[in-house]
Design a protein around this motif. Structure first.
Motif, mmCIF file in Angstrom:
data_model
loop_
_atom_site.group_PDB
_atom_site.id
_atom_site.type_symbol
_atom_site.label_atom_id
_atom_site.label_comp_id
_atom_site.label_asym_id
_atom_site.label_seq_id
_atom_site.Cartn_x
_atom_site.Cartn_y
_atom_site.Cartn_z
ATOM 1 N N ASN A 265 0.840 -1.198 -0.027
ATOM 2 C CA ASN A 265 0.002 -0.116 0.071
ATOM 3 C C ASN A 265 1.030 1.213 0.012
ATOM 4 O OD1 ASN A 265 -2.462 -1.276 -0.255
ATOM 5 N ND2 ASN A 265 -2.758 -1.244 2.317
ATOM 6 N N TRP A 269 -0.097 4.985 -1.860
ATOM 7 C CA TRP A 269 0.076 6.179 -1.029
ATOM 8 C C TRP A 269 0.956 7.202 -1.468
ATOM 9 C CZ3 TRP A 269 -0.972 8.253 3.949
ATOM 10 C CH2 TRP A 269 -2.005 8.014 4.495
ATOM 11 N N LEU A 274 -1.940 10.111 -0.951
ATOM 12 C CA LEU A 274 -3.092 9.752 -0.128
ATOM 13 C C LEU A 274 -2.878 10.512 1.329
ATOM 14 C CD1 LEU A 274 -3.777 6.032 -1.176
ATOM 15 C CD2 LEU A 274 -4.630 8.234 -2.042
ATOM 16 N N TYR A 302 -10.729 7.934 -0.571
ATOM 17 C CA TYR A 302 -10.059 9.179 -0.301
ATOM 18 C C TYR A 302 -10.594 10.402 -1.025
ATOM 19 C CZ TYR A 302 -6.531 6.269 1.680
ATOM 20 O OH TYR A 302 -5.915 5.225 2.352
ATOM 21 N N LEU A 402 -0.031 6.217 7.021
ATOM 22 C CA LEU A 402 -0.031 4.757 6.053
ATOM 23 C C LEU A 402 -0.292 3.930 6.974
ATOM 24 C CD1 LEU A 402 0.389 3.037 3.956
ATOM 25 C CD2 LEU A 402 2.689 3.084 4.180
#
Length: 448
Positions: A265, A269, A274, A302, A402
């Motif tokens: 991820n 990100w 993000l 998001y 995160l």
């Protein structure tokens, strides 16, 4: 039930951070010659701890700590002058500020925050293995404490230093496939529990054990009480130790999501800039009270970020895959990240390769100029940043949120419903009952 962080306490902590934002780096390293060596205390010396030790062995290793005597003894042979400890709390009680500049932490994740927080309070630089913490509450506390300390931090997301990731980030942010509104991440690893129905069709995912009855003898070289740390005490059994067996148990870890989510991820990100999700929905087999799932998915929503449009990111693990994968619409790589843009798709797999799709459309595509330097090494970046007073590539202001997001995927899975997230106040506006999964109570004798 565990208590969520109150609005009053959170706002007070935020105010303290804002007031401390202008603090400089500790005097001990400010203006330090980049060729001089730091004094580093190493917490956990085996497994990932050994990797951290190898990453910093060019500096002065002044202290070694591990609940496993074998790990300490092996490291001591290489660093005979280093002080040794079993309990990292005693390490912090014993070492004077003048004796160490930085700490590496590679304990199991349920003690990460406890090994990291004292260093931040003493304004010491920290390198902590992923995931940064065991839960959302701890991630927020560590993120705030790191900002207040004004030191250099790094989460051990080693693939962040990979050349392939950096080239993908450049392509996405240069608009190679247009604005991205959808991203998918899938991994084949399946550490955890599955239902009997899933087991019939996924025979490669076989780990289905409940908490064992009885116990095994504690190895003579292991301090089991210290290993359990702040988690509820339970009898020793070899289903927990050595690692990574403990990853599967909610008391000690969060399964595949918190482990590989930190790596996979990380790419969306980074590439999509993000921040906190506004909503999370997850699914899979019925949640097990003690063990993380082998297979699951989690979808994050998001909002707009600068000129980047709202985006949905979906995580899949174990037997679950994106529909476009199961339909044969993309190469069926076992692990991957797919970005879906208005002008095409970007597919990455195996950390080392990526492709723009449809390939025919991008035959004559000219890549953007390199804007992200190739890495000198993940630990080396942290060490250099410590010495020149700058941020590292995965400092806690990035890796803390995160980590929160990854944990929120598991929270939504355990809660069994879509959750609307108020990140400022750490509340689920539509499901306050799910907030019990944001944190845990600590065993007597353990405090953050």
């Amino acid at each position: 039930m565990p208590r969520p962080l109150s609005r009053r306490k959170f706002l007070a902590a935020s105010a303290a951070v804002t007031g401390a934002a202008t603090l400089g780096f500790p005097n001990i390293l400010r203006g330090q010659n980049l060729n001089s060596k730091m004094n580093i205390a190493v917490i956990a010396c085996g497994g990932r701890g050994r990797a951290s030790l190898d990453g910093v062995k060019g500096e002065n290793v002044v202290a070694l700590c591990d609940v496993n005597d074998r790990a300490v003894d092996a490291a001591k042979k290489e660093f005979p002058e280093a002080k040794t400890f079993k309990d990292f709390r005693k390490l912090y009680d014993t070492l004077k500020d003048s004796e160490f500049d930085a700490v590496t932490v590679a304990t199991p994740e349920h003690t990460h925050a406890f090994a990291t927080m004292p260093a931040l309070k003493r304004k010491k630089h920290v390198y902590c293995e992923k995931p940064l913490t065991r839960d959302v509450h701890e991630a927020r506390l560590i993120t705030l404490a790191a900002k207040e300390a004004g030191v250099t931090t790094q989460m051990g997301t080693q693939i962040h230093a990979g050349t392939n990731y950096r080239r993908v980030v450049e392509l996405i942010q240069a608009g190679a496939i247009g604005p991205v509104t959808e991203a998918h991440v899938w991994v084949s690893r399946a550490w955890g529990w599955q239902s009997e129905e899933d087991a019939k069709t996924n025979k490669d995912i076989v780990w289905t054990i409940d908490r064992p009855k009885g116990e095994s003898p504690v190895p003579p070289y292991l301090d089991w009480d210290l290993w359990v740390g702040p988690a509820p005490m339970r009898p020793y059994h070899d289903v927990y130790f050595p690692g990574p067996k403990w990853y599967r148990w909610w008391d000690f870890g969060n399964g595949t999501m918190s482990d590989l989510g930190s790596h996979w991820n990380d790419l969306p990100w980074w590439a999509l800039k993000l921040d906190a999700p506004t909503a999370i929905e997850a699914g899979g087999p019925p949640p097990h009270p003690e063990i993380a799932p082998a297979s699951m998915y989690a979808t994050y929503e998001y909002g707009q970020r600068g000129d980047m449009p709202p985006v949905k990111l979906t995580w899949y693990q174990g037997a679950m895959k994106p529909k476009i994968w199961t339909d044969g619409g993309i190469p069926q790589w076992a692990n991957g990240v797919l970005f879906v843009g208005s002008e095409g798709r970007m597919l990455l797999s195996d950390y080392g390769k990526h492709v723009l799709l449809p390939e025919a459309k991008f035959t004559d595509f000219k890549r953007p100029a390199k804007t992200i330097p190739d890495s000198i090494g993940h630990h080396a970046e942290w060490i250099k940043a410590c010495k020149n007073g700058k941020k590292s590539t995965c400092d806690f202001s990035y890796s803390g949120p995160l980590t929160e997001a990854n944990h929120l995927g598991n929270v939504a899975y355990r809660a069994g419903r879509r959750l609307e997230w108020d990140t400022k106040n750490m509340k689920f506006t539509n499901a306050p009952e799910a907030e019990r999964f944001l944190r845990r109570e600590y065993r007597k004798g353990w405090e953050l």
